[in-house]
Design an enzyme around this catalytic site. Structure first.
Site, PDB file in Angstrom:
ATOM      1  CD  GLU A   1      58.428 124.808 -25.845  1.00  0.00           C
ATOM      2  OE1 GLU A   1      58.729 123.965 -26.894  1.00  0.00           O
ATOM      3  OE2 GLU A   1      58.671 124.674 -24.760  1.00  0.00           O
ATOM      4  N   GLY A   2      54.107 126.171 -29.366  1.00  0.00           N
ATOM      5  CA  GLY A   2      53.479 125.987 -31.599  1.00  0.00           C
ATOM      6  C   GLY A   2      54.354 124.538 -31.409  1.00  0.00           C
TER       7      GLY A   2
END
Lengths: 350, 350
Positions: free
Chosen positions: B317-318
Site C-alpha cells: 500500500e506504500g
C-alpha cells in the site's frame, strides 16, 4: 489480579489489532508498539498527548582541561542559546513533529541573562557551574547527585501535569560522552577503552588522548569507590548534572506511566543507571535509535533493547528521540483509526 | 560542463551542511539525504512540496485459482473501497504526515460505482479486469503492458503539474507478491523458490503450494520467452497492470526529477524493471524500508540500496514509503532551518 487484568487487556489489544484490514502481523514493529503503548496506558485506545523533548544541559570539569573534546566548554552555553533561539537540530525536528521542547540548565558553567531565562523553553534548574574534574576528585558530591535526581523528577512531574504523556530526553554538555563512557565502564564492568568513542568528532590523536585520560581517571577513582558500585556512587564519581537529572526524569516518567523515548549514547548511560535503581522503567521505554557512538550498541545489547531507527546519527540533543516519536504515533494511529475487516466489509482469509 | 556544475553544487551543499551547529557528520544519513535531495533539485535550499503516495491497484488471474493466496480476489476491490473511505493503514499514515493519497484502478476485476469513481482520491486508469492466468498464457499482452506504462507516466506527470515534487508508490492486488516473485526470478536469474515468501500471510502448506504453482508457471513460460529477457517481456509474462503502471510511474518521476520513495517487495520488483529500462531512476530514489517479505533484502542488495527504515513491515500500500517521507523531510528541514556556527555565535572546534 493484576496479571489477569493485564492478560485480558493484552487479549483485547490483540483482538483489536488482528481485526484491522491488513494481513496479520504485517505492520511488524508498529503492532508491538501499539500493544506496548496500550499496556502502558491500560487502554485499547491509547493516545499520544502533548509529546515533549527535554534537553538537559550541563558542563563537565574535565572539558575545561581540553583533554577529551575538540570543542571548548563555552559551546555548552552557546548551544543552550541556540536551542532558545530555535536554531539547533532538535528545534527543527520538534517543530516538524509538533513536539514541545524544553531546555533545562542543570549545571551549565554560565550565567544566562534574562533574554534566556524569560524564554518559555527555558527551565532554570542549575545546581552548580559545571562538575568538578574527576581526574582530581568526584565530579559531584552525593548531595548534588540527590538534588539533581530530585530536580529531574520534579521537572517531569510538572510537564506531566500539563497533560503530556509522551516524553523523550536529550542532553547537551561538552565532555558528556566521556562521562557516559566512564558510567558505562563502571556499570557494565567493561574496560574503559571498550566504552570510548569519537564523541562529537575527535580525530585519532584526540581519541588516543581521550582514552588515555579516561583510563587514568578510572584508575585513580576506582580504588576509592565502594564495591559493589552503587548507582549513586557511579553518578557521583563520573556523572554530570544533566546525566543525574535525566536519571530522575526516567524514574518519574516511569512512575507516571509516560511513554518514554531513550535517545543515544549519553541518554542510554543515564537510562542504565536509572534501570539499576528501578528495572520497571523498561516497561514504558522505547529506544529511539542506534547511535554511531561506539559503545551504544553494547549498552543496547546489554539492555536487550531493539532501537526503532538506525540513521547513523550521533548528535545527542534528543534528536533520535524526536525522529522516533512519529513512529510511536503511527502505531497508536493505526490502532485507533484503521477500519476492521468487519466495519470495512473486507473479506478475511479463511 | 554538467559535471562541473554538479561538483560546484556538491561543494556548496557540503559547505552548507558543514556549517550547521553540530559536529561534522553527526546527523548521519540525514546529511546524505540532504545532499541527494539538493542534487536532485539542483539547489542548496531544496524543498518537499505536496508529497503524494499513489497506490496502484490491479487483479491477477492466478489469484482466482486460489493456488497462491489465502485471501479471495474480491479483497482487491474491497480494499480500494477501504482506501476511498479512509480506513486502510496507508490512509492513516498519509493523514498523519500530510501526504496526499491517490488510488489508481489499474486493472481491478470490479466495476466501481459512482460513490467510488467520484472520489477525489480515485483515478480511473483501468486497462482490464484483472490479468490472465500465467499458468495458461501471458498475464498481459504487450499492448496492455505499453498502455499501462504510458498511463503510469501520465498519472505522475499530472500529479507533478499540481506542484508535487515528492512521490511514493504503493500497490494493492491479491496475488501480486507472486507476480513480483516471478519478476524477481526472471530479472535476477534466481530460482523461483529463492524469490517466494509468505506474501500477505500464508501458512506453510499454502507456501508450499504457492512455490509449486509459481515454479510450474515459470517452467511453462520460460521456454516461450526470448532470451535475453527484456523488461517488457517479463512484464507481459508475469506482470500485473498495477506493476506495469508503477514502472511507468518510476520512469516519469525520474524524468521530472521528483524525489521518489520505493516501498516494499512488489514496488521494488517494479523498480527493478524500470531500472533495467533506465538506470538513471536510481539517482532520485530512496528506498523506504526493508520488507519482511523474504526476497526483498536480496533485491535491495542487488540494487545496492540502503533502506531508511526496518520496522519488519510487509503490508504494501506504500505504507513504508509514507513512514519514510518524514525522514526525507527532516533532512531537508535541517538543511534549510538549522543555524550555522557563524549565525548562532557558537564556537567551532579548532
Amino acid at each position: 489480579m493484576k496479571t489477569t487484568l493485564t492478560t485480558k487487556l493484552q487479549q483485547e489489544l490483540h483482538h483489536k489489532i488482528s481485526g484491522k484490514t491488513k494481513p496479520p502481523g504485517s505492520l511488524g514493529r508498529l503492532e508491538d508498539i501499539a500493544m506496548t503503548v496500550g499496556l502502558i496506558q491500560g487502554s485499547i485506545s491509547p493516545s499520544i498527548n502533548f509529546p515533549h523533548i527535554i534537553v538537559f544541559a550541563g558542563d563537565h570539569g574535565i572539558a575545561a582541561t581540553g583533554l577529551v573534546n575538540p570543542y571548548p566548554q563555552s559551546v555548552t552555553a552557546q548551544m543552550v542559546l541556540n536551542f532558545i533561539h530555535g536554531g539547533a537540530a532538535i528545534n527543527v525536528f520538534c517543530r516538524q513533529h509538533g513536539i514541545q521542547l524544553l531546555v533545562v540548565d542543570a549545571g551549565v558553567n554560565y550565567e544566562f541573562d534574562e533574554s534566556v531565562t524569560r524564554s518559555s523553553l527555558f527551565v532554570d534548574a542549575k545546581i552548580g557551574y559545571g562538575t568538578r574534574n574527576y581526574l582530581e576528585e568526584t565530579a559531584l558530591t552525593s548531595q548534588q547527585v540527590n538534588a539533581a535526581i530530585a530536580k529531574g523528577k520534579e521537572i517531569v512531574a510538572k510537564v506531566h501535569s500539563t497533560g503530556c504523556n509522551c516524553i523523550g530526553f536529550g542532553e547537551m554538555g561538552i565532555g558528556n560522552t566521556s562521562s557516559a563512557s566512564l558510567i558505562m565502564a563502571a556499570s557494565m564492568g567493561l574496560p574503559v577503552e571498550a566504552c570510548v568513542g569519537k564523541g562529537t568528532g575527535a580525530n585519532q590523536e584526540q581519541m588516543d588522548l581521550k582514552i588515555k585520560t579516561l583510563q587514568e581517571a578510572f584508575n585513580r577513582r576506582a580504588p576509592l569507590m565502594n564495591h559493589p558500585l552503587s548507582a549513586l556512587e557511579i553518578l557521583s564519581n563520573f556523572g554530570g548534572y544533566e546525566v543525574a537529572m535525566m536519571v530522575g526524569a526516567y524514574l518519574e516518567a516511569s512512575r507516571l506511566k509516560m511513554v518514554t523515548l531513550v535517545d543515544g549514547f549519553i541518554s542510554t548511560a543515564a537510562f542504565m543507571i536509572a534501570y539499576s535503581m528501578d528495572p520497571r522503567i523498561m516497561m514504558n521505554s522505547f529506544f529511539a535509535h542506534t547511535s554511531e557512538e561506539q559503545g551504544h550498541e553494547k549498552m543496547l545489547k546489554y539492555l536487550r533493547a531493539k532501537p526503532l531507527l538506525n540513521l547513523h546519527m550521533r548528535l545527542g540533543e534528543g534528536t533520535g528521540a524526536a525522529l522516533a516519536i512519529p513512529i510511536i504515533q503511527s502505531a497508536v494511529n493505526f490502532l485507533n483509526e484503521m477500519a476492521s475487516f468487519e466495519s470495512a466489509g473486507v473479506d478475511n482469509k479463511n
